[in-house]
Design a protein around this motif. Sequence first.
Motif, PDB file in Angstrom:
ATOM      1  N   TYR A  53      25.348  61.715 -40.600  1.00 56.74           N
ATOM      2  CA  TYR A  53      25.790  61.504 -41.979  1.00 56.74           C
ATOM      3  C   TYR A  53      26.738  60.302 -42.053  1.00 56.74           C
ATOM      4  N   LEU A  54      27.705  60.264 -41.161  1.00 56.77           N
ATOM      5  CA  LEU A  54      28.690  59.181 -41.186  1.00 56.77           C
ATOM      6  C   LEU A  54      28.056  57.836 -40.841  1.00 56.77           C
ATOM      7  N   GLU A  55      27.165  57.807 -39.871  1.00 58.85           N
ATOM      8  CA  GLU A  55      26.490  56.551 -39.532  1.00 58.85           C
ATOM      9  C   GLU A  55      25.635  56.054 -40.688  1.00 58.85           C
ATOM     10  N   HIS A  56      24.965  56.966 -41.365  1.00 61.84           N
ATOM     11  CA  HIS A  56      24.109  56.589 -42.495  1.00 61.84           C
ATOM     12  C   HIS A  56      24.928  56.041 -43.662  1.00 61.84           C
ATOM     13  N   ASN A  57      26.072  56.664 -43.952  1.00 61.74           N
ATOM     14  CA  ASN A  57      26.851  56.282 -45.137  1.00 61.74           C
ATOM     15  C   ASN A  57      27.922  55.222 -44.869  1.00 61.74           C
ATOM     16  N   LEU A  58      28.509  55.221 -43.701  1.00 61.97           N
ATOM     17  CA  LEU A  58      29.563  54.246 -43.413  1.00 61.97           C
ATOM     18  C   LEU A  58      29.103  53.131 -42.481  1.00 61.97           C
ATOM     19  N   HIS A  59      27.961  53.312 -41.834  1.00 61.32           N
ATOM     20  CA  HIS A  59      27.390  52.274 -40.969  1.00 61.32           C
ATOM     21  C   HIS A  59      28.392  51.792 -39.918  1.00 61.32           C
ATOM     22  N   ARG A  60      29.177  52.719 -39.369  1.00 62.34           N
ATOM     23  CA  ARG A  60      30.205  52.428 -38.366  1.00 62.34           C
ATOM     24  C   ARG A  60      31.230  51.420 -38.864  1.00 62.34           C
ATOM     25  N   GLU A  61      31.496  51.427 -40.160  1.00 62.94           N
ATOM     26  CA  GLU A  61      32.481  50.535 -40.755  1.00 62.94           C
ATOM     27  C   GLU A  61      33.672  51.347 -41.241  1.00 62.94           C
ATOM     28  N   ILE A  62      34.811  50.688 -41.331  1.00 60.28           N
ATOM     29  CA  ILE A  62      36.019  51.296 -41.893  1.00 60.28           C
ATOM     30  C   ILE A  62      36.113  50.869 -43.348  1.00 60.28           C
ATOM     31  N   PHE A  63      36.391  51.823 -44.232  1.00 60.76           N
ATOM     32  CA  PHE A  63      36.569  51.515 -45.644  1.00 60.76           C
ATOM     33  C   PHE A  63      38.046  51.616 -45.992  1.00 60.76           C
ATOM     34  N   PHE A  64      38.548  50.633 -46.754  1.00 64.37           N
ATOM     35  CA  PHE A  64      39.915  50.656 -47.255  1.00 64.37           C
ATOM     36  C   PHE A  64      39.861  50.815 -48.762  1.00 64.37           C
ATOM     37  N   ILE A  65      40.566  51.797 -49.269  1.00 64.58           N
ATOM     38  CA  ILE A  65      40.606  52.056 -50.701  1.00 64.58           C
ATOM     39  C   ILE A  65      42.045  51.842 -51.145  1.00 64.58           C
TER      40      ILE A  65
ATOM     41  N   HIS B 175      47.348  53.095 -50.383  1.00 63.17           N
ATOM     42  CA  HIS B 175      46.333  52.663 -49.430  1.00 63.17           C
ATOM     43  C   HIS B 175      45.702  53.892 -48.780  1.00 63.17           C
ATOM     44  N   THR B 176      44.395  53.864 -48.619  1.00 66.21           N
ATOM     45  CA  THR B 176      43.680  54.909 -47.896  1.00 66.21           C
ATOM     46  C   THR B 176      42.616  54.234 -47.033  1.00 66.21           C
ATOM     47  N   ALA B 177      42.447  54.744 -45.830  1.00 70.46           N
ATOM     48  CA  ALA B 177      41.416  54.231 -44.937  1.00 70.46           C
ATOM     49  C   ALA B 177      40.497  55.376 -44.544  1.00 70.46           C
ATOM     50  N   LEU B 178      39.198  55.112 -44.558  1.00 69.43           N
ATOM     51  CA  LEU B 178      38.184  56.051 -44.087  1.00 69.43           C
ATOM     52  C   LEU B 178      37.650  55.494 -42.779  1.00 69.43           C
ATOM     53  N   VAL B 179      37.888  56.212 -41.689  1.00 67.67           N
ATOM     54  CA  VAL B 179      37.535  55.727 -40.358  1.00 67.67           C
ATOM     55  C   VAL B 179      36.606  56.735 -39.676  1.00 67.67           C
ATOM     56  N   PRO B 180      35.325  56.385 -39.491  1.00 72.42           N
ATOM     57  CA  PRO B 180      34.422  57.308 -38.784  1.00 72.42           C
ATOM     58  C   PRO B 180      34.745  57.318 -37.292  1.00 72.42           C
ATOM     59  N   LYS B 181      34.783  58.525 -36.726  1.00 71.13           N
ATOM     60  CA  LYS B 181      35.041  58.686 -35.292  1.00 71.13           C
ATOM     61  C   LYS B 181      34.066  59.724 -34.769  1.00 71.13           C
ATOM     62  N   GLY B 182      32.911  59.261 -34.308  1.00 72.46           N
ATOM     63  CA  GLY B 182      31.882  60.180 -33.844  1.00 72.46           C
ATOM     64  C   GLY B 182      31.383  61.040 -34.985  1.00 72.46           C
ATOM     65  N   ARG B 183      31.527  62.354 -34.849  1.00 76.63           N
ATOM     66  CA  ARG B 183      31.077  63.262 -35.908  1.00 76.63           C
ATOM     67  C   ARG B 183      32.187  63.599 -36.893  1.00 76.63           C
ATOM     68  N   PHE B 184      33.355  62.978 -36.703  1.00 71.90           N
ATOM     69  CA  PHE B 184      34.501  63.234 -37.577  1.00 71.90           C
ATOM     70  C   PHE B 184      34.836  62.010 -38.416  1.00 71.90           C
ATOM     71  N   LEU B 185      35.541  62.238 -39.506  1.00 74.14           N
ATOM     72  CA  LEU B 185      36.015  61.171 -40.372  1.00 74.14           C
ATOM     73  C   LEU B 185      37.526  61.292 -40.463  1.00 74.14           C
ATOM     74  N   THR B 186      38.231  60.243 -40.077  1.00 74.79           N
ATOM     75  CA  THR B 186      39.680  60.216 -40.243  1.00 74.79           C
ATOM     76  C   THR B 186      39.975  59.619 -41.610  1.00 74.79           C
ATOM     77  N   VAL B 187      40.815  60.304 -42.376  1.00 77.02           N
ATOM     78  CA  VAL B 187      41.253  59.834 -43.682  1.00 77.02           C
ATOM     79  C   VAL B 187      42.753  59.586 -43.566  1.00 77.02           C
ATOM     80  N   ALA B 188      43.144  58.311 -43.509  1.00 75.16           N
ATOM     81  CA  ALA B 188      44.557  57.937 -43.387  1.00 75.16           C
ATOM     82  C   ALA B 188      45.052  57.504 -44.756  1.00 75.16           C
ATOM     83  N   MET B 189      46.164  58.122 -45.212  1.00 75.83           N
ATOM     84  CA  MET B 189      46.635  57.886 -46.573  1.00 75.83           C
ATOM     85  C   MET B 189      48.103  57.494 -46.591  1.00 75.83           C
ATOM     86  N   ILE B 190      48.422  56.543 -47.465  1.00 74.94           N
ATOM     87  CA  ILE B 190      49.805  56.157 -47.719  1.00 74.94           C
ATOM     88  C   ILE B 190      49.986  56.165 -49.224  1.00 74.94           C
ATOM     89  N   GLY B 191      51.048  56.804 -49.693  1.00 72.19           N
ATOM     90  CA  GLY B 191      51.316  56.819 -51.122  1.00 72.19           C
ATOM     91  C   GLY B 191      52.281  57.908 -51.514  1.00 72.19           C
TER      92      GLY B 191
END
Length: 151
Positions: free
Chosen positions: A5-17, A28-44
Amino acid sequence: MGKDYLEHNLHREIFFIEYGSKHLAFEHTALVPKGRFLTVAMIGKCIDEAVLPRDSHQIVHDFLTLPQIDRILPGIEGAPLACACAPRMTVITARSAFGDRFAIIGDALGPRLNKDGLFSAHVTASRLAQTVLQDGIDKQALARGYGKAIK
């Protein structure tokens, strides 16, 4: 959601929102795929105001239900939350970084050397040690030597 799912939707890329919503104040929020997990890093502000772990869980859940996130990761709002933490990060220099017989060093001092904790600790501890040995441990001595270094 899994690795495929993550490879299909994020294509091994990091998204910054760079925004959230009216109810979720993010800088600031970052979506970082890590294998089968997604790290969601948030500042605000909404993260800063979270007190309990369940607050962080709710913020992540609410974030994943935003329409702009659904466009990036369709159906992600139903994903289970594996873990959550709320570390505190220094974002400004300490107001009282030293005084009579005490001084703050390393990451706790300020953000200038953030993410390089060992180097930050080395630089500030070295300067502090030099000041203590050469000038003294009272507030005025620390201001003359160590104070100049941390500015």
